[in-house]
Write a protein that holds these residues in place. Sequence first.
Motif, mmCIF file in Angstrom:
data_model
loop_
_atom_site.group_PDB
_atom_site.id
_atom_site.type_symbol
_atom_site.label_atom_id
_atom_site.label_comp_id
_atom_site.label_asym_id
_atom_site.label_seq_id
_atom_site.Cartn_x
_atom_site.Cartn_y
_atom_site.Cartn_z
ATOM 1 N N SER A 92 0.812 -1.401 -0.071
ATOM 2 C CA SER A 92 0.043 -0.302 0.122
ATOM 3 C C SER A 92 0.932 1.134 -0.087
ATOM 4 C CB SER A 92 -0.761 0.001 1.304
ATOM 5 O OG SER A 92 -1.487 1.332 1.541
ATOM 6 N N VAL A 93 0.707 1.969 -1.043
ATOM 7 C CA VAL A 93 1.548 3.505 -1.138
ATOM 8 C C VAL A 93 0.931 4.366 0.106
ATOM 9 C CG1 VAL A 93 1.909 5.634 -2.356
ATOM 10 C CG2 VAL A 93 1.664 3.216 -3.409
ATOM 11 N N LEU A 94 -0.235 4.376 0.411
ATOM 12 C CA LEU A 94 -0.551 5.275 1.564
ATOM 13 C C LEU A 94 -0.034 4.809 2.816
ATOM 14 C CD1 LEU A 94 -2.484 7.644 2.407
ATOM 15 C CD2 LEU A 94 -4.301 6.193 2.865
ATOM 16 N N SER A 95 0.167 3.543 3.129
ATOM 17 C CA SER A 95 0.936 2.950 4.376
ATOM 18 C C SER A 95 2.318 3.409 4.467
ATOM 19 C CB SER A 95 0.696 1.417 4.393
ATOM 20 O OG SER A 95 1.630 0.830 3.447
ATOM 21 N N LEU A 96 2.999 3.800 3.444
ATOM 22 C CA LEU A 96 4.457 3.952 3.651
ATOM 23 C C LEU A 96 4.539 5.360 4.020
ATOM 24 C CD1 LEU A 96 5.791 2.492 0.121
ATOM 25 C CD2 LEU A 96 5.777 1.699 2.557
ATOM 26 N N LEU A 97 3.480 6.312 3.749
ATOM 27 C CA LEU A 97 3.237 7.576 4.363
ATOM 28 C C LEU A 97 2.641 7.731 5.744
ATOM 29 C CD1 LEU A 97 1.879 9.379 0.967
ATOM 30 C CD2 LEU A 97 4.359 9.199 1.673
ATOM 31 N N THR A 98 1.766 6.908 6.018
ATOM 32 C CA THR A 98 1.356 7.087 7.433
ATOM 33 C C THR A 98 1.760 6.265 8.507
ATOM 34 O OG1 THR A 98 -0.304 5.515 6.780
ATOM 35 C CG2 THR A 98 -0.840 7.996 6.353
ATOM 36 N N GLY A 99 2.103 4.990 7.841
ATOM 37 C CA GLY A 99 3.094 3.803 8.784
ATOM 38 C C GLY A 99 1.849 3.157 9.374
ATOM 39 N N PRO A 100 2.059 1.952 9.902
ATOM 40 C CA PRO A 100 3.153 0.952 9.493
ATOM 41 C C PRO A 100 2.848 0.489 8.150
ATOM 42 C CG PRO A 100 1.791 -0.193 10.849
ATOM 43 C CD PRO A 100 1.174 1.144 10.843
ATOM 44 N N PRO A 101 3.965 0.175 7.371
ATOM 45 C CA PRO A 101 3.854 -0.516 6.201
ATOM 46 C C PRO A 101 2.890 -1.672 6.202
ATOM 47 C CG PRO A 101 6.185 -0.127 6.621
ATOM 48 C CD PRO A 101 5.442 0.143 7.875
ATOM 49 N N VAL A 102 2.150 -1.675 5.143
ATOM 50 C CA VAL A 102 1.055 -2.851 5.041
ATOM 51 C C VAL A 102 1.386 -3.324 3.604
ATOM 52 C CG1 VAL A 102 -1.298 -3.410 4.616
ATOM 53 C CG2 VAL A 102 -0.742 -1.299 6.230
ATOM 54 N N ILE A 103 1.605 -4.568 3.680
ATOM 55 C CA ILE A 103 1.740 -5.666 2.717
ATOM 56 C C ILE A 103 0.741 -6.280 2.390
ATOM 57 C CG2 ILE A 103 3.226 -7.566 1.738
ATOM 58 C CD1 ILE A 103 5.336 -6.933 3.599
#
Length: 212
Positions: A92-103
């Motif tokens: 998820s692109v958004l998760s890289l900005l908000t954290g934690p990363p979502v695979i």
Amino acid sequence: MFKLIKVLAALLGVLLIALVAVLLFVDFGRFEPKIEQVVSEATGRDFQIDGGLEIRALPSIQLSANDVSLSNADWGSEPEMARIGHFSARVSVLSLLTGPPVIEEVRLRDVDVLLEADAEGTGNWAMGEPAPEEPPAEEEPEGGELEMPVIIRFAELGNIRLRYLPTLESGLTVESLGITADELGQHTLDGRGQWKELPFELAGTAADRQVE
């Protein structure tokens, strides 16, 4: 002044549309030779992606590679240290900005990894320049809420083989391993394999967050 602002806004809009179009339709897999070169130089080993590489940036970051290999140390008993038949992931692109990363999804199959050491005890996993020593990490206070650094929504692994010579010739074989997550973040684990000819099964659940 107002007219100038309108012109700048229109130009910015055109640039954003062009950027989205590039991220949507350009296959970054054409950088495969450069990626092979960078990894080979960093590890001091021959790194090859023989089955093709595909990378997409939108709507999510997608990576797919087939028939990947990493050569063994010069003194190794076999030419290759590792080979991966297929690897793919969607993040998820958004998760890289908000954290934690979502695979959102990861698949890995037909993997063979060989670990061994030479007469001096140096392992074939020692690659590149030695990393500088880091100061000891500060201990975190006990208690409180712990969050997983990475959230995996779905994972599928199959035919994973790990060998360690000379003591564990047969090593560890993961025939299948699946991880799925529901809407509440509850993960279900299910898998089976062999450890030195002894079969085993895995089953369990885990949540994205847990409290000690």
